[in-house]
Enzyme design. Sequence first.
Site, mmCIF file in Angstrom:
data_model
loop_
_atom_site.group_PDB
_atom_site.id
_atom_site.type_symbol
_atom_site.label_atom_id
_atom_site.label_comp_id
_atom_site.label_asym_id
_atom_site.label_seq_id
_atom_site.Cartn_x
_atom_site.Cartn_y
_atom_site.Cartn_z
ATOM 1 N N ILE A 613 0.870 -1.179 0.000
ATOM 2 C CA ILE A 613 0.000 0.000 0.000
ATOM 3 C C ILE A 613 0.907 1.229 0.000
ATOM 4 O O ILE A 613 1.701 1.438 0.916
ATOM 5 C CB ILE A 613 -0.934 -0.009 1.226
ATOM 6 C CG1 ILE A 613 -1.851 -1.246 1.190
ATOM 7 C CG2 ILE A 613 -1.770 1.278 1.279
ATOM 8 C CD1 ILE A 613 -2.750 -1.366 -0.028
ATOM 9 N N GLN A 622 -9.787 5.354 -2.089
ATOM 10 C CA GLN A 622 -10.209 4.558 -3.241
ATOM 11 C C GLN A 622 -11.212 3.493 -2.813
ATOM 12 O O GLN A 622 -12.208 3.259 -3.500
ATOM 13 C CB GLN A 622 -8.992 3.897 -3.896
ATOM 14 C CG GLN A 622 -8.093 4.873 -4.630
ATOM 15 C CD GLN A 622 -8.806 5.495 -5.803
ATOM 16 O OE1 GLN A 622 -9.155 4.808 -6.760
ATOM 17 N NE2 GLN A 622 -9.063 6.783 -5.735
ATOM 18 N N GLU A 689 -10.377 -0.215 -8.406
ATOM 19 C CA GLU A 689 -11.596 -0.920 -8.804
ATOM 20 C C GLU A 689 -11.894 -2.122 -7.914
ATOM 21 O O GLU A 689 -13.028 -2.596 -7.861
ATOM 22 C CB GLU A 689 -11.491 -1.313 -10.276
ATOM 23 C CG GLU A 689 -11.511 -0.068 -11.159
ATOM 24 C CD GLU A 689 -11.100 -0.310 -12.589
ATOM 25 O OE1 GLU A 689 -10.036 -0.937 -12.787
ATOM 26 O OE2 GLU A 689 -11.818 0.128 -13.501
HETATM 27 MO MO1 MOS Z 1 -11.426 2.466 -15.392
HETATM 28 S S1 MOS Z 1 -13.339 1.922 -15.960
HETATM 29 O O1 MOS Z 1 -10.489 1.440 -16.368
HETATM 30 O O2 MOS Z 1 -11.225 4.096 -15.697
#
Ligand code: MOS
Length: 725
Positions: A613, A622, A689
């Site tokens: 991290i 995030q 993500e």
């Molecule tokens: Mo992300 S959807 O790869 O900006």
Amino acid sequence: MTEHLKMDEVQPRLLDETTQGAIHRPMPRPEGPLKVSGRATYAAEWKMDNAANGVLVRAAIPKGHYKVDASSVEAMPGFLGVYTDRMPRNAAQGTMNTNPAQIGDEIQYLGQPIAVAVAETFEQARDIAAALKIDYDRDDDVAAGPDTAQQVNEKDDPFDQGDLDRAMADAAHSVDATYTTKGHNSAAMEPHAALAVWDGDKLTVRASLQMLGYNRNELADSLGIDAENLRLLSPYIGGGFGSKLGISPEAIAASVAAKELGRPVRVVMTRNNVFETVVRRTETRQRLRLALDADGKLTGIGQENWQSNLPEEPFAEPVDLATHFLYAGANRRYGQHIAIVNRSAAGSVRAPGEAVGMLALENAMDELAEAAGIDPIDLRVANIPETHPENGKPFSSRSLAECLRQGAEAFGWSARQAPGARREGEWLIGMGVASAARTNILQESKARVTLNPDGTALVETDMTDIGTGTYAILGQIAAEMLGLPPEKVTVELGDTDLPKASGSGGSWGAASAGSAVFLGAKGIRRRLAERLGCTPEDLRLQDGVATGGNNRRPLAELMDAPLSEIGHLETGAKSNDVHQAGYGAHFAEVAVNTVTGEVRVRRMLAAMAAGRILNEQTARSQVWGGQIWGIGTALTEGLDHDPRTGHIVNNDLAEYHVPVNLDVPDLDVIFVEERDDDANPIQAKGIGELGLSGAGAAITNAIYNACGVRVRDYPATPDRIFSHL
Ligand code: MOS
């Protein structure tokens, strides 16, 4: 000079040897004060004398052909021109590197950009765009949605391993369920904007873009110019989430109009434009099949999905991305069906694939756990595969079990009761869990690092910061490697004149661009070691002082001129030979109102493992973003299309409900200690993500645990709960 690394083998953990203490620690974003005080200049905000203003004119029919009659508006105040040339149907897909579809006078969806109206002021341009006479040749054969599509494309390579039907028939416990998710919009705070300025053959565009290296080629290709003649500038970006991955209509329109008029042109999207014209996440229908034997081991997994896109658009939501490797099971089948529709282009929206695919998978796992009478965490842990269940590759770092266990402990999972058992007045309370997984990707990146004798340093790359913390972490990596306090390092981003990095997307930016900065600084360390008369391994840099061998010298004595190195990171065998992913576990506690069906998320916890991290504060932010989008996905967000035209009708933030303060409770994040030696020389994996993957499923699983209602159609609005209570 260049310090080059092709990631073919494991690299030493140099960042565990350095002693500056600049990395990992929570550090606020250095550009934060500029942003909150309005001094960070976003694309539309550049003051430029003589800049004209353009407004996109968009199709008012879903299908057909059009012709604009500019004479209908020529006499209006401020009129400068109306241009249709080279207008793209939609934005380029991420990493496309070529022009997006440019289909001339054809219309394929309602809201498609068809012209740009340019005037002295924005208000005049808006007036002209509204008054412009457009002759439509309307085609009534419209596929407004997947249900009425005449063409459905099958994925080229359906995957079928073993015999899933047989595994289902033989299973001790099984789930065969269909889930649906609505489309999503990225809804970035800053609407798309571009300001184009020509100087002879040279074009400079200030825009809001995620991947400048690709965007430069995409815009040059769209305009038919040489990319060498194009410079893009995106120093500040107010969110992207995928919607700014590829070059989009406003940048192309501004460039065309600026060339025609011989003066700068600014084109800014309205919020409606963003909803109707920017890529959407496709709606999905997903059939999940899970087969479990009497010992609680998965024997089969099936995920088949249906989605939609425009004709010839080279993108499909990779719904089954994580399902391929997350759980064991010998018999596996996937299928993908893409209905060709007259709706805006579907493309990458935050965590394309996992964001919706993991909802269905993790709901199905919850249903299976209940059917088998096994704790949902135990079921998951028991079915973590040894190697990739489809190609046998080894995994790199993979702390899924630790995330589930440590998260359960921290969340108080043991207090979970049976559905309906925990009641507080009108409210039923429940807890849910879901796994998170996100494939980790490394992309080629370059960065220049310069160390000055006065103990300051400069990092330069065309990398972007879309609100993720790039400015912070790149400075921290350089500071740690060079032995400087982070505030002594300046980071310059978002300019195609600078060394080309990966861009921001696919959660690969921090590790890819970060590795390039690491390498540049490593090259400088090598040269400092030479000067000090020690090996690079023996060199210690801290607070502007170099120590090595028996020598100890301040930087100012070792250098009389700046030292500059380009770090160049290339992907290598490690990207292919080892399966890399970040993992995590989401926990949610919800209250369901038995009178209204309303759901309140009371608290959430995410336990995440993403290698090293780099900055605890930006990493946590995030994950918060993922948890919050998880609330939106589970409870409120979804695009609604007019069934006659495919038009997105909830095209603003009043009707498309992203979570607001009152929807978001205390969010807890814990990081499980990890290094990923296979990933890159800084042992970090993507986390952006990962935070969204599975987050919504923890909430819908908690709804079931609260009140016994399984919501398989997202979002779980009160009507979908109340009627089953
Ligand atoms: Mo992300 S959807 O790869 O900006």
